[in-house]
Each structure stands twice: as C-alpha cells, then as structure tokens.
Design a protein around this motif. Structure first.
Motif, PDB file in Angstrom:
ATOM      1  N   ASN A 134      -1.612 -25.785 -12.613  1.00 35.10           N
ATOM      2  CA  ASN A 134      -0.712 -26.433 -11.653  1.00 35.10           C
ATOM      3  C   ASN A 134      -0.109 -25.394 -10.711  1.00 35.10           C
ATOM      4  OD1 ASN A 134      -1.149 -28.894 -12.964  1.00 35.10           O
ATOM      5  ND2 ASN A 134       0.643 -28.643 -14.296  1.00 35.10           N
ATOM      6  N   LYS A 137      -0.874 -37.812 -13.424  1.00 37.88           N
ATOM      7  CA  LYS A 137      -1.292 -36.623 -14.180  1.00 37.88           C
ATOM      8  C   LYS A 137      -2.440 -36.989 -15.101  1.00 37.88           C
ATOM      9  CE  LYS A 137       3.439 -34.919 -13.971  1.00 37.88           C
ATOM     10  NZ  LYS A 137       4.690 -34.682 -14.723  1.00 37.88           N
ATOM     11  N   ASP A 155       2.116 -30.875 -18.946  1.00 36.01           N
ATOM     12  CA  ASP A 155       2.399 -32.091 -18.192  1.00 36.01           C
ATOM     13  C   ASP A 155       3.077 -33.087 -19.125  1.00 36.01           C
ATOM     14  OD1 ASP A 155       1.120 -31.144 -15.865  1.00 36.01           O
ATOM     15  OD2 ASP A 155      -0.830 -31.751 -16.650  1.00 36.01           O
ATOM     16  N   ASN A 215      -5.151 -41.219 -16.699  1.00 40.36           N
ATOM     17  CA  ASN A 215      -4.284 -40.728 -15.617  1.00 40.36           C
ATOM     18  C   ASN A 215      -2.988 -41.510 -15.717  1.00 40.36           C
ATOM     19  OD1 ASN A 215      -3.043 -40.914 -12.780  1.00 40.36           O
ATOM     20  ND2 ASN A 215      -4.505 -39.227 -12.579  1.00 40.36           N
ATOM     21  N   THR A 237       4.962 -37.272 -19.067  1.00 38.15           N
ATOM     22  CA  THR A 237       5.279 -38.478 -18.314  1.00 38.15           C
ATOM     23  C   THR A 237       6.031 -39.446 -19.222  1.00 38.15           C
ATOM     24  OG1 THR A 237       3.215 -38.241 -17.055  1.00 38.15           O
ATOM     25  CG2 THR A 237       4.342 -40.366 -16.928  1.00 38.15           C
TER      26      THR A 237
END
Length: 843
Positions: free
Chosen positions: A753, A431, A481, A427, A483
C-alpha cells in the motif's frame, strides 16, 4: 476519596538500627498464632525478609517449600523466561476448596457466560490475582511475597479459615524473574555491613540497563494486551483461565514519594472502563487507607497515575470485568536511603506492600458478593452492547503477507477472542482479502469491549496528559488492511484449532528461485541464505513471469555457480521456506515481462554484520526492541557495542551500526568525541542507522545535514500551578500517524500500500528534501490516525519526513524519527529497519 487519605503522621520511625534486629514479626499481624510446622522464610532461605534482597532462585525455593508443607497452597510452573527461570503461580485457598478447585473455577467462569443470572453468588468464592514486582528493580513487592505467602500458609484461627473459604488467591510471586535476579545481585553485592543511606552511594545507582526490564530490556508492564513476551503469555493464560475479580500490581516509585493506591486521576480513565469499576476501586481503597493508617504510613490516591492504556497490569483487568489495582511504594532502591521524609528502609517498603496485600483480600472478602455481581453484570452488559452495535464484524488481513495477519490473530487467540476464516477471497470496502491470509472477527461475542479496545481509533480525549501511550490500534500496528462490516457477510468457519503457518518451495529448479519481499519473515530467509554463502539478488524493478507479478524487492537465488549443487540448494531452500513461513517459487527461465533475471536491475545482496550501540545514555527500551527483533524473529546475530569501550572498537568489521535513541534530549547521551570515529567509518562504506533524537545528534555533529521544524509556543495566561500541565500537553507520548510511501524506493520494498501507519513518541520533525525522490516516506497533510497530539505539534508534523538517507563518502547515513520496532508488537514497520540493513547501500 482524597479527603480521607492524608494523615498527619510521620512516615518513617523505623531506623537503621531496627533493621539490624529485624524479624518476621515486623510484618505479620499480631495476636494470632502461626502453625509451627510451616517454615519461616529465614528457615529456608537463610535470612530475614528485608535483610537482603531475595534472589529469584531463593524465592522459588521458598514457594516450593510452602507448597510441599501446606495443604492450603499448590504451585505450578507455567513456562520459562528467556533466561530459563520458572514462571510460577501459587493457588492459595482452603484445603476444602482445593479438593473442589476445578468445579469452583468452572462455576466462577460460568458467572461470565450466558445464563449466569440463575447462579447464586452468596456462597461463591471470589478470585483475587496478586502479582509482584513486574519491574525487577522495584523489589519490595516480591520480597513482601515471602512474608505474605508465609502468613497465608501458617496463620491460624477462624478469621483466616473463613477468608480462605471465601477466596481463591492466585499469587504470582515475581512477574519479572530475570529483572528481579539482576537487581537483587546489584543491591546485595553493593551492600555494606554498616548500611550507608547516602544517596550518592553506589548501591542506589544501578549500572545500565538496570533491573527494571526483562532479558531483552522490555518494560513488561506494557505487554498485558500485546502479549509478546513469555512472562506475559503465562499470566494472560492464567487470567483468562480464571477471570479473577481483582488483580493487584505491586510497584515502586521515586524515593521521596510515599505510597500510592488506585483509583488514579479521575480524568484519565479510558472511556471503555465502566464507572462502577472506579467506584469499586475507590471502595477497596478505603481498606488500604485504614490498614496504612494503622501502621502510620503516609499515602495518596487519585493523583499522578492514570487508568488509560489497557496494556498495563492495573488497567488490563478493567476492560475484562475485573478490577485492576496499582500500588506504588516509594523505593529504597537498596537497603536504606535518605529521603525528604526521613530514612527509608527496605523493610519499611516491604511492610507497606505486605499490608496492602492483606487489605486487598480483606476488601475482597467483605465486598465479595458485590464484586461477583459486578462481574456478572459486566458481561451481561457486554452481550447487550454487542447486540446493539451497528458494526457486526471486522475483517483484517494482508493479501501479500500471511504472517503479519497470523500474528495479530494469535494475539486475539491468546485473549480468547473468537474469529473465523473468510468464506472465500473477497473485495470488502474496496480492499482485497485472500481467504488464506485473512480473518473475520464477530463483534457479538463475550467481551465486545476488549475487541473494541484493540481495534478502535480514538482522537478526542478529556485530558491532554497521559502516563503512557494514547493509541495502540492493532491493525494499524500490524499494517494490515481492515474493514468494519454491518453484517457477518464473508464469514467462513470459526477457527477453533489455530494452526501454525507453513512454508513451501514450488519445485526443484535448474535455473533460479524467487520470492517476493512482502512476507514478514523474508529478512529471516534472506539472512539464512547469505549466511550460507549463497548468492542472492534483489529486484529494483517489477516484472512478471509465468503469469505471476513480482514487485520491487523480489529476491532471486540463481541455481548455477553456487556452493551447493542443484539438489542441495533445493533441500536447503525447503528448510528456509519452512522456517520462515515463506512460499518460494522455482522458475526455469530468465525471460520475463519486465526486467529479465539477468538484468543489471538485480543488485547482489551481501552478508551483513550488524552492531548496535548500547550502554549508559542509550535508551534501553529501544535498544532491547531491536535486539529482540533480530535475535528472536530473524535469527540474526547482533553485536552489542557498549559506549564504555566504544572508543577502542574497530568498526571496520561491521557493515551496519544502529544507534537507538538516547535518554537525553537531542541525542546528548553520546559523547561528541565518537562522532568523528563514526563519520570516518561511514565514509569508508558503513551504513549508519539512527533513531528518534539521534537525528538531532547526527545533524549537530555534521554527520548528516538535516533541517528541523521547531515550535515557537509561548505560555500565555498560564498560572504557575498549571505549568506542568502546559508542558505535558506538548508531549507526544505515543500516537499513530499516516505517511505516504514511494514504493519504488528500497526503504519501502515489501510494502503493497502507498500509505503506512507509523508509531511516534517524539517531537522531532524533519523538513522534507527539496527533491521529492529523497522523501520516500512523508507525513500526509492530515496525519493523525489515532491518539493524542497537541495542535501545535500536529501542524509541525504535516508534510514533514520521518525518514532521510544521505550518501556520505562510500557509506550511508539513515535516520528514522519514529520507532519502527515499538514494544515488539509494531509488526507493520519492522521491515523498514530490515530494508535499511539489507538495502541501505542501494539508497
């Protein structure tokens, strides 16, 4: 630079009569000798350069002949187009360099690596990549290549010997073989013995879709960064293999124009492009100006064209330590046309392209050390910049969809960007990332800026006008996703060998098989299943079975009452799973937590027969994207119905009809008389899917009832000479926006999502329906994610809906205001169209 560019001379003195007596001397530098053993183009292809439009097969034959006859030229075939034409590359340099070519390449590439400071550039050859006619109906580039290749092979004397000793020229004689062939056929079959210059002549008005695009109607000069097409993949592989110092891209523009060379508009250069890049481009431009002055051709620079989107051939090199140069020649679009500058002949357009091809290599030779040093400094600066960056890595993936993330990694791999697997499931930034579906990209690597160009979001700009799109953030395009991290935490092993994805079936079942709808290739799997005549159903509610959660849109294939027995069905589904890169689960009970497998909340899926409206008035780019998607990715047959005979088509055989956007405002490219025919077909049970401005046409013709938001902007205190800038600032040329999703609605099946990034290049804004459940996709109150949109249009967008569906009789009318299939790399929204096709009747 502008002060040196406008020359008070006549553009054209070359008449139609002169074209009839055309020979190669019109193009070639004089006062030098040519090797008699090297055949001229006419001796091989049967006509003078510019007498006819060269077909691709003749172009290939001539280039192959030169490679056989000249020790300065080697040729390679790097692949094939969709139509099976070879994608060629000529390597042109001195015979001595050819004997040592791989060493030269390795030393050149070493200039971009760590430790390059010890290398001397004093005797190092410069590498120039010259490409021609990426738009097939801009043929002066490819035709000039005949004379240019002959010159490089046959010219004799100390000057050409010195030039070839100092240069390695990578010549791409036709960026777009299929488009070039299509246009050459058109121009040649409409040519008269007595050439007709009248603009109304049929020769200058191609039939739809024209020769600009490739087989699937893509503009390939937008694919340098996404690399989705075979021609693009071949040239990008060559680019990264050699890392050329200069890359030229020869185009054509409007017939009444003269000749353009870069630099372009100074305020429209991407911020990641170094200032020195533009300074060197301007210095190279002085060589073009001098060469065009010599032959009396008008030209301009620093106007009209920008240097912003890195997916274009003249801009992509700029973020890779190279110098990209765009040439635009006013087009004859055939053999001779009347223009406001006088008669414009095809040979004249060829001569300008030939002249600037020569001026490019002259500049490269004279500026060789300076440009090589620039390339070395660029990569040195990139490493320094990366080491200082606060962001150290980017993680991306989709815990429910391995394929989308894999295809994004595939693009990185083609661009020689390094990436790692995740060390474990994690995580990160709130996410969830699964190890097998995710990748980590370190920022501290060779070309930090190329990674940044692909992943960054940008919403502030120095100019409000764009020649192309203003945003292309790849993780948003792929709907994965992602990050940013300030460390390399979670980095696993670097992926050196990039393996393909696989598919499996967990075991043989006597009851049913299940697969969730999240994976990218599930539509391919479902289509193959129903095409086989097998029964399949879709879940309208979530459930869990044997500890596994199944979401909306899960597909269930029962074992009993099928045309295949148990063993045959298992074998077939293994084939489906493998081809579709999908994991299918076998289950032995219908009892679940949630809806049971026999529930009425499973709807049957029928075989779909899909048609698309094409032809004059339809925007070919949009139609081609849909054709490519269904044909090459989902293996679905798509019937292309041309407007020319649409009135006689029996629509009853089709389950779905797709109408892409039109090239006219408000969808006005389609005759109103077709509206009633389409409406009656929908009432009888058809599903109509319309895109972008078709929403307005459908509303106007009372096929669907919609309410639109319209701007009331009025120009105040805007002078006349800024009129174009005022209207241009209201164009949404291509940006990315956030919408919220109702995941229970069939249009959103397969999305995990509740937010999605949509690509938009229209200003069509639909008011939301009064019932919230009829607005399954709705723009948020702060929708801009990346790119440019005017303040006025942004206000209109807030809360509007890019999707609506209405029941009309037994059928459905579905509209999308946005392009869900943009340029073949917007993987993240392809499933919206597939949901409309497979689940439209459920909406």
């Amino acid at each position: 630079m502008k002060k040196i560019l406008l020359v008070p001379i006549l553009l054209i003195s070359f008449s139609v009569i002169a074209q009839k007596t055309l020979d190669l001397n019109y193009y070639l530098p004089q006062n030098i000798t040519y090797d008699k053993s090297i055949p001229t183009p006419k001796e091989v292809i049967g006509h003078e350069v510019g007498e006819w439009h060269v077909t691709h097969d003749k172009l290939v034959f001539y280039m192959q002949t030169l490679a056989e006859r000249s020790d300065r030229i080697t040729i390679e075939t790097r692949g094939e187009t969709f139509e099976g034409r070879p994608i060629l590359l000529l390597t042109i340099t001195s015979p001595e360099n050819h004997l040592n070519l791989e060493t030269i390449r390795q030393e050149h590439v070493a200039l971009t690596e760590n430790g390059a400071g010890t290398l001397s550039t004093e005797a190092m050859p410069i590498v120039v990549y010259q490409g021609f006619s990426i738009h097939g109906n801009e043929p002066s580039g490819a035709n000039s290549g005949l004379a240019y290749a002959y010159y490089l092979a046959a010219a004799q004397g100390p000057e050409i010997d010195a030039l070839l000793n100092n240069l390695v020229i990578l010549m791409d004689p036709s960026f777009n073989p299929d488009g070039l062939q299509r246009f050459a056929y058109w121009a040649n079959t409409n040519k008269s013995i007595n050439l007709v210059a009248d603009n109304n002549e049929r020769e200058y008005h191609e039939v739809w879709p024209g020769g600009r695009t490739n087989h699937y109607w893509f503009d390939m000069n937008r694919d340098w960064l996404p690399v989705q097409l075979p021609e693009s993949r071949a040239r990008i592989k060559s680019f990264h293999k050699w890392l050329p110092n200069i890359l030229t891209d020869h185009h054509e523009m409007g017939t009444n124009s003269t000749f353009f060379f870069q630099p372009g508009e100074p305020t429209r250069v991407h911020p990641l492009t170094p200032k020195m890049n533009q300074e060197l481009t301007a210095e190279i431009g002085t060589y073009h100006a001098k060469a065009l002055d010599k032959i009396g051709s008008l030209y301009y620079s620093e106007e009209n064209y920008d240097d912003y989107y890195y997916g274009k051939g003249s801009t992509f090199p700029d973020v890779n330590g190279s110098i990209g140069i765009l040439f635009e020649q006013g087009s004859s679009r055939g053999h001779v046309q009347e223009t406001e500058n006088g008669l414009l002949t095809f040979p004249f357009t060829i001569r300008n392209q030939f002249t600037t091809a020569l001026s490019t290599i002259e500049a490269a030779q004279n500026m060789r050390v300076k440009i090589l040093d620039y390339q070395r400094d660029f990569y040195k600066n990139m490493r320094s910049e990366a080491s200082k960056s606060k962001t150290k890595s980017i993680v991306f993936g989709d815990s429910k969809d391995a394929a989308k993330a894999w295809h994004l990694a595939e693009i990185l791999n083609r661009h020689k960007i390094k990436f790692h697997e995740l060390a474990s499931d994690a995580n990160i930034g709130g996410k969830n990332y699964k190890k097998e579906n995710s990748y980590l990209v370190p920022l501290d690597q060779k070309n930090h800026r190329l990674i940044k160009a692909m992943f960054e979001k940008r919403t502030t700009f120095t100019d409000s006008l764009f020649y192309d799109i203003s945003a292309w953030t790849f993780p948003l395009a792929f709907n994965v996703d992602y990050t940013e991290q300030s460390s390399l935490a979670n980095a696993g092993t670097e992926i050196i060998e990039f393996p393909s994805l696989s598919g499996t079936v967990s075991g043989k079942s006597n009851y049913a098989y299940l697969f969730e709808w999240n994976e990218y290739y599930t539509p391919k799997a479902l289509n193959k299943i129903v095409e086989k005549g097998l029964r399949a159903k879709v879940a309208k509610s979530p459930f869990s079975l044997s500890g596994k959660q199944y979401g909306y849109g899960t597909i269930m294939i029962p074992v009993q009452n099928q045309d295949l027995n148990t063993d045959e069905l298992y074998a077939f589904l293994k084939e489906v799973a493998l081809e579709s890169k999908l994991h299918i689960t076998s289950v032995n009970t219908g009892l679940t937590k949630g809806i049971d497998l026999g529930s009425n909340d499973f709807d049957p899926i029928k075989k779909q027969k899909v048609a698309i409206l094409v032809g004059k008035g339809i925007r070919s780019y949009d139609a081609g994207e849909i054709w490519h998607l269904l044909d090459t990715r989902y293996n679905m047959q798509l019937t292309k119905l041309d407007i020319a005979y649409f009135s006689s088509v029996d629509l009853s055989k089709y389950s779905d009809l797709i109408i892409p956007s039109t090239s006219s405002r408000g969808g006005n490219g389609i005759n109103k008389k077709y509206a009633e025919k389409i409406k009656e077909w929908v009432k009888d049970g058809g599903t109509l899917i319309g895109y972008r401005n078709i929403a307005e046409w459908l509303n106007k013709n009372e096929i669907i009832e919609l309410k639109f938001k319209k701007d009331t902007l009025v120009a105040k205190n805007i002078p006349f000479d800024k009129k174009g800038d005022f209207s241009g600032a209201q164009v949404t040329g291509g940006a990315i926006f956030e919408a919220k999703l109702d995941l229970t609605h069939p249009i959103n099946y397969g999305y995990k999502n509740d937010k999605i990034a949509l690509f938009r290049n229209t200003n069509v804004y639909i008011e939301p329906d009064k019932n919230s459940f009829n607005n399954p996709i709705q723009y948020t109150d702060n929708p801009l994610l990346s790119g440019y949109i005017s303040e006025e249009n942004l206000e209109l967008m807030k809360g509007s809906v890019p999707f609506q569906v209405k029941k009309v009789g037994k059928g459905r009318v579905i509209v999308f205001t946005d392009n869900t299939n943009f340029r073949a790399f917007w993987y993240g929204t392809n499933k919206l169209l597939m949901n409309a096709i497979f689940f439209g009747k459920m909406m």
